[in-house]
Design a protein around this motif. Structure first.
Motif, mmCIF file in Angstrom:
data_model
loop_
_atom_site.group_PDB
_atom_site.id
_atom_site.type_symbol
_atom_site.label_atom_id
_atom_site.label_comp_id
_atom_site.label_asym_id
_atom_site.label_seq_id
_atom_site.Cartn_x
_atom_site.Cartn_y
_atom_site.Cartn_z
ATOM 1 N N LEU A 21 0.848 -1.181 0.000
ATOM 2 C CA LEU A 21 0.000 0.000 0.000
ATOM 3 C C LEU A 21 0.889 1.239 0.000
ATOM 4 N N GLY A 22 0.508 2.248 -0.747
ATOM 5 C CA GLY A 22 1.288 3.470 -0.818
ATOM 6 C C GLY A 22 0.931 4.414 0.317
ATOM 7 N N MET A 23 1.946 4.895 1.036
ATOM 8 C CA MET A 23 1.711 5.806 2.154
ATOM 9 C C MET A 23 0.972 7.067 1.699
ATOM 10 N N ARG A 24 1.414 7.643 0.582
ATOM 11 C CA ARG A 24 0.802 8.881 0.100
ATOM 12 C C ARG A 24 -0.667 8.671 -0.232
ATOM 13 N N THR A 25 -0.992 7.527 -0.862
ATOM 14 C CA THR A 25 -2.382 7.234 -1.215
ATOM 15 C C THR A 25 -3.237 7.072 0.031
ATOM 16 N N LEU A 26 -2.697 6.381 1.031
ATOM 17 C CA LEU A 26 -3.438 6.205 2.283
ATOM 18 C C LEU A 26 -3.754 7.555 2.922
ATOM 19 N N ILE A 27 -2.773 8.446 2.926
ATOM 20 C CA ILE A 27 -2.985 9.774 3.521
ATOM 21 C C ILE A 27 -3.998 10.571 2.707
ATOM 22 N N ASP A 28 -3.829 10.571 1.368
ATOM 23 C CA ASP A 28 -4.716 11.361 0.509
ATOM 24 C C ASP A 28 -6.171 10.910 0.613
ATOM 25 N N ASN A 29 -6.389 9.618 0.838
ATOM 26 C CA ASN A 29 -7.751 9.087 0.890
ATOM 27 C C ASN A 29 -8.393 9.195 2.275
ATOM 28 N N MET A 30 -7.678 9.784 3.227
ATOM 29 C CA MET A 30 -8.216 9.914 4.587
ATOM 30 C C MET A 30 -8.457 11.398 4.898
ATOM 31 N N PRO A 31 -9.708 11.846 4.909
ATOM 32 C CA PRO A 31 -9.998 13.252 5.242
ATOM 33 C C PRO A 31 -9.551 13.574 6.671
ATOM 34 N N LEU A 32 -9.066 14.791 6.882
ATOM 35 C CA LEU A 32 -8.554 15.174 8.196
ATOM 36 C C LEU A 32 -9.622 15.085 9.276
ATOM 37 N N ALA A 33 -10.824 15.538 8.979
ATOM 38 C CA ALA A 33 -11.890 15.508 9.989
ATOM 39 C C ALA A 33 -12.198 14.071 10.401
ATOM 40 N N GLN A 34 -12.278 13.186 9.427
ATOM 41 C CA GLN A 34 -12.539 11.779 9.737
ATOM 42 C C GLN A 34 -11.398 11.188 10.556
ATOM 43 N N ALA A 35 -10.174 11.550 10.187
ATOM 44 C CA ALA A 35 -9.017 11.037 10.919
ATOM 45 C C ALA A 35 -9.069 11.452 12.377
ATOM 46 N N ARG A 36 -9.371 12.708 12.618
ATOM 47 C CA ARG A 36 -9.369 13.187 14.000
ATOM 48 C C ARG A 36 -10.537 12.636 14.801
ATOM 49 N N ASP A 37 -11.644 12.375 14.156
ATOM 50 C CA ASP A 37 -12.757 11.703 14.847
ATOM 51 C C ASP A 37 -12.349 10.292 15.251
ATOM 52 N N THR A 38 -11.665 9.597 14.329
ATOM 53 C CA THR A 38 -11.218 8.226 14.616
ATOM 54 C C THR A 38 -10.258 8.205 15.797
ATOM 55 N N LEU A 39 -9.283 9.101 15.775
ATOM 56 C CA LEU A 39 -8.271 9.107 16.827
ATOM 57 C C LEU A 39 -8.843 9.582 18.156
#
Length: 575
Positions: A180-198
């Motif tokens: 899996l590509g690190m850049r692709t994983l980051i690009d496909n994860m919206p910041l708001a969703q990421a912070r809700d998850t964490l």
């Protein structure tokens, strides 16, 4: 193992099998003293990232990243890894050279509760296979664009050997194979969703943050659990001791997954808002360019790096006068004279205690000792070698042992080794020799050598027994013994003494390197000299004597230097 003396419980909530956690009483004492807090390492980093959002965090050939950007990128990558099927406490094998991606990945793992296993880019099947299997790693994080080594193909081979390795993530380059590509994983994860998850994660400050590695003396490296709040305290203590500031710039080009770099250099810098230069390689021009562009104020410069930089320093191409401090394991007076700026000694170990010198200490300490521990809660004892008979007199050499808020209580899944390594009082025996002196009411320590069978090649601790085991598999070798031979640049290099089987021919250094490559041994561990002997020297009790072997190679090298000097003199005379 939880005890409550405040409103928050003290002690790990969900112990990991094989991890030796600190006793509850010790934790309570360090919490009461204010050393250990109820913060995770991620908490400490987030606080710094918020306070210094607009300052530069990382800079170098790979680009410049601010603290705010580092915070966002690591949040998105952390959430993406969890979305990919990983869960808190899963282990991640890190196998990258220094890069911005390495730091983003490390911070992301800390935020997601994943546990990085701090391997090196140079490690191969021998080390990665063992460490991934022992740690039951779920992910292999590789660089992906190394022109000399296809680490993606290597990771795919490791997947076949280590069944738990479910994911390969490639930090750079177009994703290949099943990576899996690190850049692709980051690009496909919206910041708001990421912070809700964490935000939904409840991380434990008493839980493992990083699995670091020990050089050790037996087998491949041992795994050292470093816990969230104690590693945070370690880093903050170093930052405070050295007076790191948010306007400082760090130059530390050695591997960022090393405890020295992580625990004493870039880790403390990220907690104080300083800028960290990221050196992707050790080519002299790359290092000079980095220095010229970013003008570091703090450096960690050992013998090999110093030799690479010396021509540029002597030519006046290196802006070194702005350095507020440079740390090195030895040779601070030499560094001061070359750089014309302050230089300090450091002594430490991945297992815990860190000692340093600094400007407010007496000259004799700064020139020839390793100073004192960075934490007032660190405890140091000297014993008669192999005993628990404590040495209380100044100036008497002894085997040192340590305890404190950030010193381990046991290696991971190594109960037999732990029995040998810790005293009855729980002090960690480092295998180092020291003496102490009390000067002006303060105790200072001097490093005197090692009791352990380790070669220290430019800061890389190489297990002699590990190398001997693999070299001994060579079809021509009947017996082998590995020692460190003195070297003006690296301090020590690896020398292999060999007894050759009847009728066989000893391998050359190059041939042995080919063999060790096929055996999957990291290149920095390969012997750089071979000495063939008919038998090994023995002690009076009939055991192989490594001191005599070290003496022998030292004398051989001295004789060769004398011959070389004589030939040079004769050549000049004849001309």
């Amino acid at each position: 193992m939880s005890t409550v003396i405040t409103s928050k419980p003290i002690g790990v909530r969900e112990p990991i099998e094989g991890v030796v956690y600190p006793p509850a009483a010790s934790l309570a004492r360090y919490v009461e003293a204010g050393a250990l807090t109820h913060e995770t390492l991620a908490d400490g980093l987030r606080l710094s990232f918020t306070q210094h959002a607009h300052r530069i965090a990382l800079c170098g050939p790979g680009g410049t990243i601010s603290y705010g950007e580092l915070d966002e990128l690591s949040d998105r990558f952390a959430a993406a890894l969890l979305q990919s099927g990983l869960a808190p406490l899963d282990r991640v094998i890190f196998q990258l050279s220094n890069s911005n991606e390495l730091v983003i990945g490390l911070v992301a793992c800390l935020k997601a509760g994943l546990i990085p296993v701090a391997t090196l880019a140079a490690h191969r099947e021998h080390e990665i296979g063992y460490l991934a299997g022992l740690s039951e790693a779920r992910m292999h994080f590789v660089q992906g664009d190394d022109p000399k080594f296809d680490d993606v193909e290597f990771a795919q081979r490791m997947q076949k050997e280590v069944p738990t390795l479910a994911l390969i993530v490639q930090a750079r380059g177009e994703a290949r194979g099943n990576a899996l590509g690190m850049r692709t994983l980051i690009d496909n994860m919206p910041l708001a969703q990421a912070r809700d998850t964490l935000a939904g994660l409840e991380l434990d400050p008493y839980q493992v943050a990083v699995f670091q590695l020990s050089g050790g003396t037996t087998g491949v490296p041992k795994i050292i659990p470093r816990f969230n709040n104690e590693y945070l305290y370690n880093m903050r203590s170093v930052a405070q001791f050295n007076g790191y500031r948010s306007d400082d710039v760090l130059f530390m080009p050695l591997p960022m997954m090393h405890n020295l770099n992580m625990g004493c250099c870039f880790g403390p810098f990220l907690l104080t808002g300083g800028a960290v230069t990221v050196a992707p390689d050790l080519q002299p021009q790359s290092l000079v360019d980095l220095f010229q562009r970013y003008r570091p104020t703090w450096g960690a410069i050992g013998g090999p790096v110093l030799e690479k930089l010396r021509p540029a320093i002597e030519a006046g191409q290196m802006p070194v006068k702005q350095l507020r401090g440079t740390i090195s394991a030895s040779g601070a007076p030499k560094l001061r004279s070359i750089l014309g700026s302050p230089a300090f000694h450091i002594f430490g170990m991945t297992e815990g205690v860190i000692m340093m010198t600094r400007d407010d200490q007496p000259q004799e300490v700064r020139d020839g000792m390793v100073g004192r521990p960075v934490s007032p809660l660190d405890e140091v004892k000297l014993f008669q070698i192999g005993t628990e008979e404590e040495i209380l007199e100044e100036g008497v050499e002894g085997e040192c042992a340590f305890a404190g808020p950030y010193t381990i209580h046991g290696y991971y899944k190594a109960p037999e080794r732990n029995k040998e390594t810790f005293t009855s009082g729980g002090f960690y025996r480092s295998g180092d020799l020291m003496l102490f002196r009390d000067i002006d009411g303060q105790r200072y320590y001097k490093f005197c050598g090692r009791t352990k069978d380790v070669v220290d090649r430019g800061g890389e601790k190489i297990n002699a027994e590990e190398v001997e085991t693999v070299v001994g598999r060579h079809p021509a070798v009947a017996m082998t013994s590995v020692v460190g031979m003195p070297d003006p640049v690296f301090g020590e290099r690896v020398c292999a003494f060999m007894v050759i089987k009847a009728g066989a021919v000893a391998p050359t250094v190059k041939e042995l390197g080919v063999f060790l490559s096929k055996e999957g041994v990291a290149k920095f561990k390969w012997p750089e000299r071979i000495e063939v002997v008919s038998e090994f020297p023995l002690t009076k009790t009939g055991k192989l004597s490594k001191p005599l072997l070290k003496q022998a190679i030292t004398e051989i090298l001295a004789a060769e230097r004398a011959v070389s000097a004589s030939n040079t003199t004769q050549a000049r005379s004849s001309s």
